[in-house]
Enzyme design. Structure first.
Site, mmCIF file in Angstrom:
data_model
loop_
_atom_site.group_PDB
_atom_site.id
_atom_site.type_symbol
_atom_site.label_atom_id
_atom_site.label_comp_id
_atom_site.label_asym_id
_atom_site.label_seq_id
_atom_site.Cartn_x
_atom_site.Cartn_y
_atom_site.Cartn_z
ATOM 1 N N GLY A 41 4.833 -12.647 -16.561
ATOM 2 C CA GLY A 41 5.985 -12.394 -16.287
ATOM 3 C C GLY A 41 7.437 -12.792 -17.503
ATOM 4 O O GLY A 41 6.349 -13.473 -18.058
ATOM 5 N N CYS A 66 -1.533 -15.443 -18.861
ATOM 6 C CA CYS A 66 0.039 -15.090 -19.572
ATOM 7 C C CYS A 66 1.066 -16.262 -18.906
ATOM 8 O O CYS A 66 0.403 -16.832 -19.187
ATOM 9 C CB CYS A 66 0.816 -13.257 -20.415
ATOM 10 N N TYR A 67 2.275 -15.533 -17.922
ATOM 11 C CA TYR A 67 2.947 -16.466 -17.676
ATOM 12 C C TYR A 67 2.271 -17.214 -16.347
ATOM 13 O O TYR A 67 2.594 -18.578 -16.377
ATOM 14 C CB TYR A 67 4.573 -15.594 -16.496
ATOM 15 N N HIS A 93 -3.275 -10.218 -21.493
ATOM 16 C CA HIS A 93 -2.936 -9.186 -20.480
ATOM 17 C C HIS A 93 -4.578 -8.784 -19.955
ATOM 18 O O HIS A 93 -5.260 -7.156 -20.505
ATOM 19 C CB HIS A 93 -1.793 -8.633 -20.119
ATOM 20 N N GLU A 143 -5.159 -6.663 -17.807
ATOM 21 C CA GLU A 143 -5.025 -5.474 -17.032
ATOM 22 C C GLU A 143 -5.094 -4.250 -17.741
ATOM 23 O O GLU A 143 -4.964 -2.897 -17.269
ATOM 24 C CB GLU A 143 -4.451 -5.805 -15.737
ATOM 25 N N ASP A 187 -0.287 13.419 0.215
ATOM 26 C CA ASP A 187 -0.149 12.424 1.183
ATOM 27 C C ASP A 187 0.154 12.078 2.417
ATOM 28 O O ASP A 187 -0.779 11.809 3.245
ATOM 29 C CB ASP A 187 1.377 11.436 0.744
ATOM 30 N N LYS A 192 -2.299 5.988 -5.176
ATOM 31 C CA LYS A 192 -2.283 7.669 -5.099
ATOM 32 C C LYS A 192 -3.623 8.336 -5.137
ATOM 33 O O LYS A 192 -4.368 8.710 -4.348
ATOM 34 C CB LYS A 192 -1.432 8.200 -6.047
#
Ligand code: XMP
Length: 523
Positions: free
Chosen positions: A57, A84-85, A180, A182, A237, A379
């Site tokens: 963040g 991180c944060y 990070h 991710e 969708d 998605k």
């Protein structure tokens, strides 16, 4: 209904929090993102996570008002991973120290971008599969840094600017990393998440098959014997939502397919054949093209076009839905990215670039309750569910098509003649893309018919016909896009085919604008 283990991601506003969820879903772990200010003790009791991840963040923990999770996050005996944060807030709350960097006015160095971490201290389960090649590339993005570890923590990885790049308190199963894992630029990051969820005891049983069964049970429980209506556009969708709900409640579902006269060649027939004949669904094919095209007569302003179509769509849908009689639920294909309430530190409404068309407003107007079985999915998971439900790949992989349809691909006045020309050209273009095996590499491709006539020569005669623009873009989410780099041979061959096969076009151009500054559609 099977009960899956849940992982809670507490969001502190990182730009990439959603990617944490993506990585975990890829590992068949069910997780949800919730903003830090919504995570109370009562929430934690109710959510009952098996593990918690604290996201990155933009705030600085040296600031007294900095966002923090409830302290009980650390006293429930749950594994916690701070990123991180999240690492910094964890250290500070557990008795370590954090030093402010340049951004928060401290003396420490900030670190952004690629960095390399090497192993330190004892081997760690979290790092199984790491450091096989010596060092690991990671992505850093931090102003502050941890200057003293909390009691119980030890260092397991360092980088030149982050001596506490990877730390852990094994007894409590607390892990904290400065980078990070991710993001794409931490190539081995998925492995780290995999090790974390394994250490936390997740079974990794959140598969599409399991999701399908759970979703069906939930739909039955929610709807009972009530009637449900669904606006079916033929897009992925709404199609997946309809097939899933149909599997759950059969004839209690009626789909309404509104043909606004702005569809592509053969589209209405394809959708009706697929759902009515193949899936045997109750489907109202509402051919309302006269009504839409009459209302759009003479309209040239893009926003007026969009608003006219949006308004009529709701009216028309409502009219046909009433025919079903007694429906109390409306099905929608809302996805998870639409419902995540991200933490916004900037605040303020963003500028409306285009008013997007959807069925928003209908549930209140018609007094309907919502059934949204895809609310928890991204998605690509919706596509996987669609395959699981037996929808053909050719259907699931279709390019997105905007609600207002060809109206926004026909700048200026819309006439039936222009729509016919546009449909024919678009069909040739898409056929070309498929023939060359490029369809799946492209996010979206279409023809825009320009409100310009140009002079040409065909045979020995003069022509005075429309010009068109071909558009093809690559994108991940439609938010940003780049034009697709077709070869000149492909472009030349396509232009020739369009001019030869489509009456009314004598000039073809290729749109090489990225987004931003352009948008994908022309209007
Ligand atoms: P733009 O043109 O804004 O489009 O770059 C981004 C993506 O959104 C689609 N799009 C729409 N989809 N209703 C929709 O359902 C709309 O009103 C609408 N307008 C644009 C567009 O096709 C692209 O995929």
């Amino acid at each position: 209904m099977t009960q899956h283990d849940r992982l809670l991601i507490i969001d502190f506003g990182s730009q990439v929090t959603q990617l944490i969820a993506r990585r975990l879903r890829e590992l068949n772990v069910y997780c949800e993102i919730h903003p830090f200010n919504r995570v109370t003790d009562a929430f934690l009791d109710d959510f009952a996570p098996r593990a918690i991840i604290l996201s990155g963040g933009p705030a600085s923990v040296v600031n007294p008002d900095a966002p923090r999770p409830p302290p009980s996050v650390f006293t429930r005996g749950l594994p916690v991973l701070g990123i991180c944060y999240g690492q910094q807030v964890m250290m500070q709350m557990l008795g370590g120290a954090v030093e402010g960097g340049k951004i928060s006015g401290g003396g420490g160095t900030a670190e952004f971008g690629r960095a390399y971490v090497t192993a330190a201290g004892d081997p760690l389960d979290l790092l199984a599969g790491w450091f096989d090649q010596g060092r690991e590339q990671v992505w850093m993005s931090h102003g502050d840094h941890v200057s003293r570890l909390a009691p119980g923590f030890a260092v397991h990885g360092t980088s030149p600017n982050a001596p506490y790049a990877i730390t852990a308190d094994l007894a409590r199963r607390f892990y904290a990393v400065q980078f990070h894992p991710e993001v794409h630029h931490t190539p081995n990051g998925k492995r780290l998440y995999e090790n974390f969820v394994r250490a936390a005891g997740f079974a990794g049983d959140w598969t599409m098959g399991a999701y399908r069964e759970d979703a069906i049970a939930k739909i039955r429980a929610q709807v009972g014997d009530a009637k449900v209506i669904c606006a079916l556009s033929g897009g992925v969708d709404s199609s997946v939502a309809a097939v899933l709900i149909h599997e759950a409640i059969g004839d209690q579902l009626t789909c309404v397919f509104v043909d606004h006269g702005l569809l592509r060649q053969g589209e209405a027939e394809q959708v009706v054949t697929m759902f009515r004949d193949h899936y045997n669904m109750a489907l109202i094919h509402a051919d309302e093209s006269e009504r839409f095209l009459t209302a759009l007569d003479g309209v040239t302003d893009p926003e007026v076009k969009r608003k006219t179509i949006g308004r009529l769509f709701i009216d028309v849908f409502q009219k046909h839905a009433t025919e079903v009689g007694g429906a109390t639920f409306l099905a929608q294909g809302t996805l998870y990215p639409d419902v995540i309430e991200s933490v916004s530190f900037s605040g303020g409404p963003s500028v409306t670039i285009k008013s997007h068309h959807n069925v928003g407003g209908l549930p209140e107007k018609m007094g309907l309750k919502l059934v949204e079985p895809l609310r928890e999915l991204f998605k690509d998971e919706v596509r996987a569910l669609g395959r699981e439900l037996g929808l053909p790949d050719s259907f699931i992989g279709r390019h997105p098509f905007p609600g207002p349809g060809l109206a926004i691909r026909c700048p200026g006045e819309i006439t039936r003649e222009k729509l016919a020309i546009l449909r024919a050209a678009d069909a040739v273009y898409i056929d070309q893309i498929r023939r060359h095996g490029l369809y799946d590499e492209i996010w979206q491709a279409f023809v825009a018919l320009l409100p310009v006539r140009t002079v040409g020569v065909m045979g020995d005669g003069r022509t005075y016909d429309y010009a068109c623009a071909l558009r093809a873009v690559t994108s991940v989410d439609g938010m940003t896009a780049d034009y697709y780099p077709f070869t000149h041979e492909f472009l030349g061959e396509t232009a020739t085919r369009i001019i030869n096969e489509v009456n009314g076009i004598n000039r073809v151009t290729y749109d090489i604008t990225s987004k931003p500054p352009g948008t994908i559609e022309w209007e």
